[in-house]
Design an enzyme around this catalytic site. Structure first.
Site, PDB file in Angstrom:
ATOM      1  N   TYR A   1       0.832  -1.206   0.000  1.00 44.81           N
ATOM      2  CA  TYR A   1       0.000   0.000   0.000  1.00 44.81           C
ATOM      3  C   TYR A   1       0.863   1.252   0.000  1.00 44.81           C
ATOM      4  O   TYR A   1       0.604   2.204  -0.749  1.00 44.81           O
ATOM      5  CB  TYR A   1      -0.917  -0.033   1.222  1.00 44.81           C
ATOM      6  CG  TYR A   1      -1.868   1.128   1.327  1.00 44.81           C
ATOM      7  CD1 TYR A   1      -2.996   1.206   0.510  1.00 44.81           C
ATOM      8  CD2 TYR A   1      -1.664   2.140   2.261  1.00 44.81           C
ATOM      9  CE1 TYR A   1      -3.884   2.264   0.609  1.00 44.81           C
ATOM     10  CE2 TYR A   1      -2.557   3.197   2.372  1.00 44.81           C
ATOM     11  CZ  TYR A   1      -3.662   3.256   1.552  1.00 44.81           C
ATOM     12  OH  TYR A   1      -4.542   4.305   1.666  1.00 44.81           O
TER      13      TYR A   1
ATOM     14  N   THR B   1     -13.046   7.155   9.252  1.00 45.75           N
ATOM     15  CA  THR B   1     -13.906   6.605   8.211  1.00 45.75           C
ATOM     16  C   THR B   1     -14.537   5.302   8.693  1.00 45.75           C
ATOM     17  O   THR B   1     -14.228   4.800   9.777  1.00 45.75           O
ATOM     18  CB  THR B   1     -13.094   6.314   6.938  1.00 45.75           C
ATOM     19  OG1 THR B   1     -12.105   5.308   7.236  1.00 45.75           O
ATOM     20  CG2 THR B   1     -12.397   7.574   6.416  1.00 45.75           C
TER      21      THR B   1
END
Length: 257
Positions: free
Chosen positions: A153, A187
């Site tokens: 990532y 989130t």
């Protein structure tokens, strides 16, 4: 608020959840017309329908050139052109030490985060080339500082920053700005992660957040903390800002220091 709210025509990728969904809602509420792109049709359509007449959903796999081409053609037809792209689509597959990342996981993470940014940026630029526009790519602090436990990532997001700087130079003469943001936001994904922690782990995690975040010791709120910068960058106030990386993380990552 956007200076010319009714005029802005915006595509947002990864708009079915998280930051992408929050930005779609926020920009539409400010007066923009928004096309929400995502691979997940159920959630993406739900988000667009909840926004109302100012939004439309189109299914798109950002790693697939044909899917991207079709989605941007449909978006441009509905919007009557394109003023801004917010490339928010992302994917992480944690749980592997750097030396043990399977090639298929590496390829998948790079395909969505790096290839997806590349393909959608190209598609947006082709629509903006004759008129100008703005592209905002979402990176990550991992692409700046590295993430030993999520190396694929981090590598993908590092590519996003390098790509952003490169095309900002290439496309500036066409009056297209390209910038990147490294957000640290509260989130759905963050909430799911926190929910998996034991009480002791959660306490340690929250203590660490307080320790490394000068501004309030908390994760950011996408609508209150991230949306205003996106509005600046895609609106008239951002017309002379390009090739930049902005950390919206409460002071965790101080770029240039």
């Amino acid at each position: 608020m956007l200076d010319t709210p009714a005029a802005l025509r915006v595509v947002i990728t990864g708009a079915a959840r998280g930051i992408g969904a929050d930005l779609a809602r926020g920009l539409a509420a400010a007066g923009a017309r928004v096309v929400c792109l995502d691979k997940r049709e159920d959630r993406g359509r739900e988000i667009a329908e909840s926004i109302g007449a100012a939004a439309r959903f189109l299914q798109c796999d950002v790693s697939d050139p044909a899917s991207v081409a079709a989605a941007f053609a449909g978006a441009a037809e509905w919007l009557g052109g394109l003023d801004a792209l917010v490339a928010s689509a992302g994917l992480d597959k944690p749980g592997h030490a750097a030396e043990d990342i399977p090639p298929e996981i590496w390829d998948l993470v790079l395909a969505v985060n790096a290839r997806g940014t590349f393909l959608t940026n190209q598609a947006a630029f082709r629509l903006m080339k004759g008129q100008g526009g703005a592209i905002v790519n979402l990176g990550s602090f991992g692409g700046i500082r590295g993430m030993p436990d999520r190396a694929a990532y981090a590598a993908a997001k590092g590519a996003v920053f390098a790509w952003t700087r490169s095309v900002a130079q290439a496309w500036g003469p066409h009056d297209v700005t390209v910038n990147a943001i490294a957000p640290v936001m509260r989130t759905e994904a963050a909430d799911r992660f926190i929910a998996t922690l034991s009480e002791a782990e959660r306490n340690a995690y929250e203590a660490r957040v307080r320790e490394i975040t000068p501004m309030g010791g908390r994760l950011g709120d996408p609508t209150q903390d991230l949306l205003p910068l996106v509005q600046l960058l895609i609106g008239p106030g951002g017309r002379y800002i390009t090739g930049q990386a902005f950390a919206v993380d409460g002071g965790r990552t101080m770029l240039g220091s």
